[in-house]
Each structure stands twice: as C-alpha cells, then as structure tokens.
Design an enzyme around this catalytic site. Sequence first.
Site, PDB file in Angstrom:
ATOM      1  N   GLU A 104    -103.110 -25.619 -35.958  1.00 40.31           N
ATOM      2  CA  GLU A 104    -102.293 -25.782 -34.755  1.00 40.31           C
ATOM      3  C   GLU A 104    -103.129 -25.252 -33.610  1.00 40.31           C
ATOM      4  OE1 GLU A 104    -100.703 -24.375 -31.738  1.00 40.31           O
ATOM      5  OE2 GLU A 104     -99.374 -23.135 -32.957  1.00 40.31           O
ATOM      6  N   CYS A 138     -99.251 -21.973 -26.324  1.00 36.76           N
ATOM      7  CA  CYS A 138     -99.978 -23.179 -26.730  1.00 36.76           C
ATOM      8  C   CYS A 138     -99.247 -24.463 -26.362  1.00 36.76           C
ATOM      9  CB  CYS A 138    -100.255 -23.144 -28.230  1.00 36.76           C
ATOM     10  SG  CYS A 138     -98.766 -23.085 -29.256  1.00 36.76           S
TER      11      CYS A 138
END
Length: 365
Positions: A104, A138
């Site tokens: 990720e 993020c």
Amino acid sequence: METHSQILDRLRSAFRSGITVPEAFRQAQLKQLMSLMTENEDQILDAMKKDLAKDCYAVVRGAAEETKALLKNRFDHIFYTGSQAVARHILHAAADHLTPVTLELGGKCPCLIYGKVNITYAARRLAWSKFFNTGQSCVAPDFLVCSKATRDALLPALRQTLEDFYSKEPESSADLPRIVSPRHWTRLMELLKRSKGKVVMGGESNEENKYIAPTVLVDVAEDDALMEEEIFGPFLPILTAETLEEAIALINRQEKPLALYVFSEESSVVNTVLEKSSSGGFCSNDGIIHMALPTLPFGGVGASGFGSYHGRWGFETLSHQRAVMLRGWTLERLNGLRYPPLHRGQAELAALDHLCQTQLLTHVM
C-alpha cells in the site's frame, strides 16, 4: 537484545507449536493489546503531544534501513505501507524466496471538482480530508483539478473554512499537528521553494517546532515541483482544466493513485470519471472516509500498490486458500478407469453404467 533473526525464529517456533491456531487464543491476544493501549493511554497521548502536537492519532512510518535489515530473513507474507523506493527493495527481497507481498504505497491522489456543486460543503470536505494530520495521510487529496471559475468561487470558501478549522493563527491551534520529522519538514519546504505556483493561503512555517501552515497554491503547472512526487504535507496545488475530458486526461497522465475524489452533484460527471479512470479507491463528494468502511477493500493499483485489506479482505489477503479433498476407500473398483493397463477400461465402464442405472431406478421408485 535479540536480533531480527532471533525474534523471527522465536515467533515462528511459537506458531509451529500450534498455540496460535485456536480462535480463543487469538481473541485473547487482541483483548490484551486493547488493554495495553487503554492502560497506557495517558502516556501514549502525552508522548504524541510532545512529539507531534497530536492529541489522538498516530503517524506510522517504517525506517528504510531497518526495513532492509529485516528483509534478510524469510517471511510467509510481507505487508508494507510506505514509499515506492522502499517497496522496490521489498519486492526484490521477496522474489528471492517467492514470498507473497501486499503493498500500500499511496501516491498523488487527485480531487476533481466539476459541474454543479455546493461550494461551501465542498470546501469543508476538501479542507478536512487534505489537512487532516497536516496532510500526512496516504489518501489525502494531493492536488485539485477544477475550472478557473470554480477555483475563483472555491478560494474564499476555502479561506473561511481554514479559519473556522484552525483559527486565524493556525500555529497555535490544537487541531493542527506538526510535521513528523525535521527531515520531512525540510523536504516539504524545499518543494515549496522550488514550486512556481502562487501561494494564496498559508505558506508560513517554523522549523523549530516543525510547523507548516495549511497552504493553497494556484497557477500550478503539470510539471511543477509539487507534481513530481507525493506531497504528504499541507500543500494543496490547484490545477485548472475547462472541460471534463481535459480534467480526466490530466489525471490519467499521472501514475494510478491510491484514491480518486470527485466533487459534483451531477451523477453523469461522477460516473464518467469512474468509468474513464483507474485508482485503488474512489469516493464522490468526500475524501478519505471510504477507507474507514470495513466492508470495502482498501488497496492500490499500479504504482500505488497491489493487494487489499480491511475487514474480511485483509483476512483473505493474508490467508492461504488451501484446497482440501478427503476420501475414503469405497468404490475402489471404479478406480480401474484410471489404472493401467488402460484396455481394461471397458469392463469398468460397464460396471459404472450398471451402478448409475441402479441408483436411478432406486431414486425413481
């Protein structure tokens, strides 16, 4: 102090003993973890306050060098969240052992505002999702794309929203955390210095306490310094596109992002962007909150990663779906169909046909 290898050997030995298999053991471990956090809540919050001026949420980032040293060992599965640079080292190390990997990696998450939209609501939701944790998320909107008319209508609403959220003196606001490290503060300020965009809000900073104000820039070009990499900080560059097709093309020229946001009251706009783009996740008329839903898989695509987790998706990603067939010794005579010599197959076929006919008659009767 144990080395990484010793820790890994100890944990693997415990796993192989079977102690972690029962559901009761796993639930007990999770409850103990929750107790640990609850019993030490004051100390944890105090440390976060001293370090980052944060009250209730943490920034988790692994150190690149330590990650590389961990990677000298063999793992059953590697899950990593962080930068693409470290991810490349992880992939190389995992390839040596054929270890499955889930990545990720974040990236430059775009936000598009197009067509009919409630500017006040859009400004509040955009500001919250962008400057949550001072942009150190993020899935934070990394840049905004809209028409010049929309930009001009949005800026006053955005200015008022930032004042409502963080007051006229955001440096003294208890709701605006600090940058995670001096190195990261320096990186962000260098990006801002190199940018040719025009700062219309914010821009103030204080190196001593790692403070950077929520900052909005206009007249930002596609090749600007702020568009070279994921910002991961409180800078919002605004790029302009006058048509939906132009805006989608601009977004698609970037690497595939971890998330893509579209603000519009027109379902045709939302559906068009959804159909003509690619991203790890997608959210309309809001930001970030899609990752909080355990019923949705969370993960990237392309440069933003691969594999997904959250809820049952994490269980499936980190579990091996083992195919199992359990047989007894009945009907061994029919196995003659597969045993050599193969010319004996006629007799076995006749026996199988007789058996099927008998079962059919029994069923009918």
